[in-house]
Design a protein around this motif. Structure first.
Motif, short mmCIF file in Angstrom:
data_model
loop_
_atom_site.label_atom_id
_atom_site.label_comp_id
_atom_site.label_asym_id
_atom_site.label_seq_id
_atom_site.Cartn_x
_atom_site.Cartn_y
_atom_site.Cartn_z
N TRP A 97 -19.97 29.68 81.88
CA TRP A 97 -19.31 30.78 81.17
C TRP A 97 -19.13 30.44 79.69
CZ3 TRP A 97 -18.46 35.71 81.54
CH2 TRP A 97 -17.49 36.30 80.74
N LEU A 98 -18.69 29.23 79.37
CA LEU A 98 -18.49 28.83 77.98
C LEU A 98 -19.80 28.77 77.21
CD1 LEU A 98 -15.81 26.02 78.35
CD2 LEU A 98 -15.50 28.32 77.44
N SER A 99 -20.84 28.31 77.84
CA SER A 99 -22.11 28.22 77.12
C SER A 99 -22.69 29.60 76.82
CB SER A 99 -23.11 27.37 77.89
OG SER A 99 -23.45 28.00 79.11
N LEU A 100 -22.41 30.58 77.66
CA LEU A 100 -22.90 31.93 77.40
C LEU A 100 -22.12 32.60 76.27
CD1 LEU A 100 -23.48 33.24 81.03
CD2 LEU A 100 -25.20 32.53 79.35
N ALA A 101 -20.89 32.20 76.04
CA ALA A 101 -20.05 32.81 75.02
C ALA A 101 -20.36 32.28 73.63
CB ALA A 101 -18.58 32.58 75.34
N MET A 102 -21.03 31.16 73.54
CA MET A 102 -21.32 30.58 72.22
C MET A 102 -22.51 31.30 71.59
SD MET A 102 -20.79 26.57 73.02
CE MET A 102 -20.96 26.10 71.33
N PRO A 103 -22.40 31.65 70.31
CA PRO A 103 -23.52 32.36 69.68
C PRO A 103 -24.73 31.45 69.48
CG PRO A 103 -21.82 31.87 68.07
CD PRO A 103 -21.29 31.45 69.41
N VAL A 104 -25.88 32.05 69.56
CA VAL A 104 -27.11 31.32 69.31
C VAL A 104 -27.68 31.87 68.01
CG1 VAL A 104 -29.43 30.84 70.17
CG2 VAL A 104 -27.51 31.04 71.78
N PHE A 105 -27.97 30.99 67.07
CA PHE A 105 -28.48 31.42 65.77
C PHE A 105 -29.93 30.97 65.62
CE2 PHE A 105 -23.88 30.91 65.12
CZ PHE A 105 -23.58 32.17 64.65
N ALA A 106 -30.78 31.91 65.35
CA ALA A 106 -32.18 31.58 65.07
C ALA A 106 -32.33 31.36 63.58
CB ALA A 106 -33.07 32.73 65.52
N ALA A 107 -33.26 30.50 63.23
CA ALA A 107 -33.52 30.25 61.81
C ALA A 107 -34.11 31.52 61.19
CB ALA A 107 -34.49 29.10 61.66
N GLU A 108 -33.71 31.79 59.97
CA GLU A 108 -34.25 32.96 59.26
C GLU A 108 -35.73 32.74 58.99
OE1 GLU A 108 -32.73 35.86 58.42
OE2 GLU A 108 -31.02 35.12 59.57
N PRO A 109 -36.56 33.78 59.14
CA PRO A 109 -38.00 33.61 58.92
C PRO A 109 -38.36 33.42 57.44
CG PRO A 109 -37.50 35.85 59.63
CD PRO A 109 -36.23 35.09 59.68
N VAL A 110 -37.46 33.82 56.52
CA VAL A 110 -37.70 33.61 55.09
C VAL A 110 -36.45 32.97 54.50
CG1 VAL A 110 -38.18 34.66 52.84
CG2 VAL A 110 -39.21 35.62 54.91
N GLU A 111 -36.64 31.80 53.92
CA GLU A 111 -35.56 31.11 53.23
C GLU A 111 -35.79 31.27 51.73
OE1 GLU A 111 -33.86 26.55 52.70
OE2 GLU A 111 -35.92 26.87 53.38
N MET A 112 -34.74 31.65 51.01
CA MET A 112 -34.87 31.77 49.56
C MET A 112 -34.10 30.62 48.92
SD MET A 112 -34.23 34.90 46.89
CE MET A 112 -34.68 36.03 48.14
N VAL A 113 -34.78 29.89 48.04
CA VAL A 113 -34.16 28.78 47.33
C VAL A 113 -34.29 29.08 45.83
CG1 VAL A 113 -34.26 26.31 46.86
CG2 VAL A 113 -34.77 27.16 49.16
N ILE A 114 -33.14 29.07 45.14
CA ILE A 114 -33.13 29.31 43.70
C ILE A 114 -32.60 28.05 43.03
CG2 ILE A 114 -32.22 30.74 41.83
CD1 ILE A 114 -31.83 32.96 44.01
N ARG A 115 -33.40 27.49 42.16
CA ARG A 115 -33.05 26.23 41.48
C ARG A 115 -32.89 26.44 39.98
NH1 ARG A 115 -37.66 22.45 44.18
NH2 ARG A 115 -36.81 22.41 46.27
N GLY A 116 -32.01 25.64 39.39
CA GLY A 116 -31.91 25.58 37.94
C GLY A 116 -30.74 26.33 37.34
N ILE A 117 -30.01 27.09 38.15
CA ILE A 117 -28.85 27.83 37.65
C ILE A 117 -27.73 27.70 38.67
CG2 ILE A 117 -30.04 29.46 36.13
CD1 ILE A 117 -30.15 31.43 38.48
N GLU A 118 -26.52 28.02 38.23
CA GLU A 118 -25.37 27.94 39.13
C GLU A 118 -24.30 28.94 38.73
OE1 GLU A 118 -23.28 24.16 36.83
OE2 GLU A 118 -24.45 23.77 38.62
N GLY A 119 -23.24 28.98 39.49
CA GLY A 119 -22.09 29.83 39.18
C GLY A 119 -22.42 31.32 39.22
N ASP A 120 -21.82 32.05 38.29
CA ASP A 120 -22.00 33.51 38.24
C ASP A 120 -23.45 33.91 37.96
OD1 ASP A 120 -19.34 33.97 38.81
OD2 ASP A 120 -18.75 34.21 36.71
N VAL A 121 -24.15 33.08 37.20
CA VAL A 121 -25.55 33.37 36.89
C VAL A 121 -26.37 33.32 38.18
CG1 VAL A 121 -27.56 32.66 35.55
CG2 VAL A 121 -25.29 32.44 34.55
N LEU A 122 -26.16 32.30 38.97
CA LEU A 122 -26.86 32.17 40.25
C LEU A 122 -26.50 33.33 41.18
CD1 LEU A 122 -28.56 30.72 42.39
CD2 LEU A 122 -26.53 29.33 42.92
N LYS A 123 -25.23 33.65 41.24
CA LYS A 123 -24.78 34.74 42.11
C LYS A 123 -25.48 36.06 41.72
CE LYS A 123 -20.68 37.17 43.67
NZ LYS A 123 -19.26 37.40 43.48
#
Length: 149
Positions: free
Chosen positions: A3-29
Motif C-alpha cells: 500500500w505504501l509503495s503504491l502511494a509514492m509518486p513515480v517521476f519519469a525523467a523529462e524528455p527535454v532538459e534545458m540548461v542555461i549557462r552564463g547568467i544568474e538571478g533575475d536575468v536567468l529567471k
C-alpha cells in the motif's frame, strides 16, 4: 507495505532538459520564462526533433530579447540540441557582455506644472543617474509617476 509503495509518486525523467549557462538571478529567471518549451513539442513522451531544432534556432533571438530589460544589448548566445540517451538537452550558453550604461540623464519639467514642488522632488529623485545600467523596469516605474500627473 505494498500500500505504501503504491502511494509514492513515480517521476519519469523529462524528455527535454534545458540548461542555461552564463547568467544568474533575475536575468536567468527572465530567460527561463522566455524559453518555455512549446506545448505539443513532446507528445506521449516522444520529442518532435525537428520542432526542437527549430526552437533551438529561435532561442538566440528570444534570449537576446530577454536580456534587454537588464541593459544587455550585445550578448553572445549559442543554443544547440544534444542527444542524451533517449532524451535531449537544449544547451543555451550566454555571455552577456557589458551592460549599456547611461551617458547622460536629463529630466526636465515643461509647462504649467514645472513650478510644482512635488514634481520637482520627483525629478530630483529620478532613479536613473549618469553611469547607471539602463534597467527598463526602473525607467518604466519612474516614467509612470510623471505620466500620472
Amino acid at each position: 507495505m505494498l500500500w505504501l509503495s503504491l502511494a509514492m509518486p513515480v517521476f519519469a525523467a523529462e524528455p527535454v532538459e534545458m540548461v542555461i549557462r552564463g547568467i544568474e538571478g533575475d536575468v536567468l529567471k527572465n530567460v527561463q520564462e522566455t524559453l518555455v518549451l512549446p506545448v505539443g513539442l513532446v507528445r506521449e513522451g516522444a520529442v518532435d526533433r525537428l520542432w526542437l531544432e527549430r526552437f533551438a534556432k529561435q532561442a538566440d533571438a528570444k534570449t537576446r530579447t530577454a536580456l534587454e530589460p537588464f541593459g544587455y544589448y550585445n550578448p553572445h548566445v549559442t543554443a544547440f540540441v544534444e542527444p542524451v540517451g533517449e532524451r535531449f538537452r537544449l544547451l543555451v550558453t550566454v555571455i552577456p557582455g557589458e551592460p549599456v550604461r547611461l551617458a547622460e540623464v536629463a529630466v526636465t519639467l515643461v509647462g504649467p506644472g514645472n513650478a510644482e514642488k512635488q514634481l520637482q522632488r520627483q525629478v530630483a529623485t529620478f532613479p536613473l543617474k549618469k553611469g547607471d545600467v539602463l534597467l527598463h523596469q526602473k525607467y518604466e516605474e519612474a516614467n509612470a509617476i510623471f505620466k500620472s500627473h
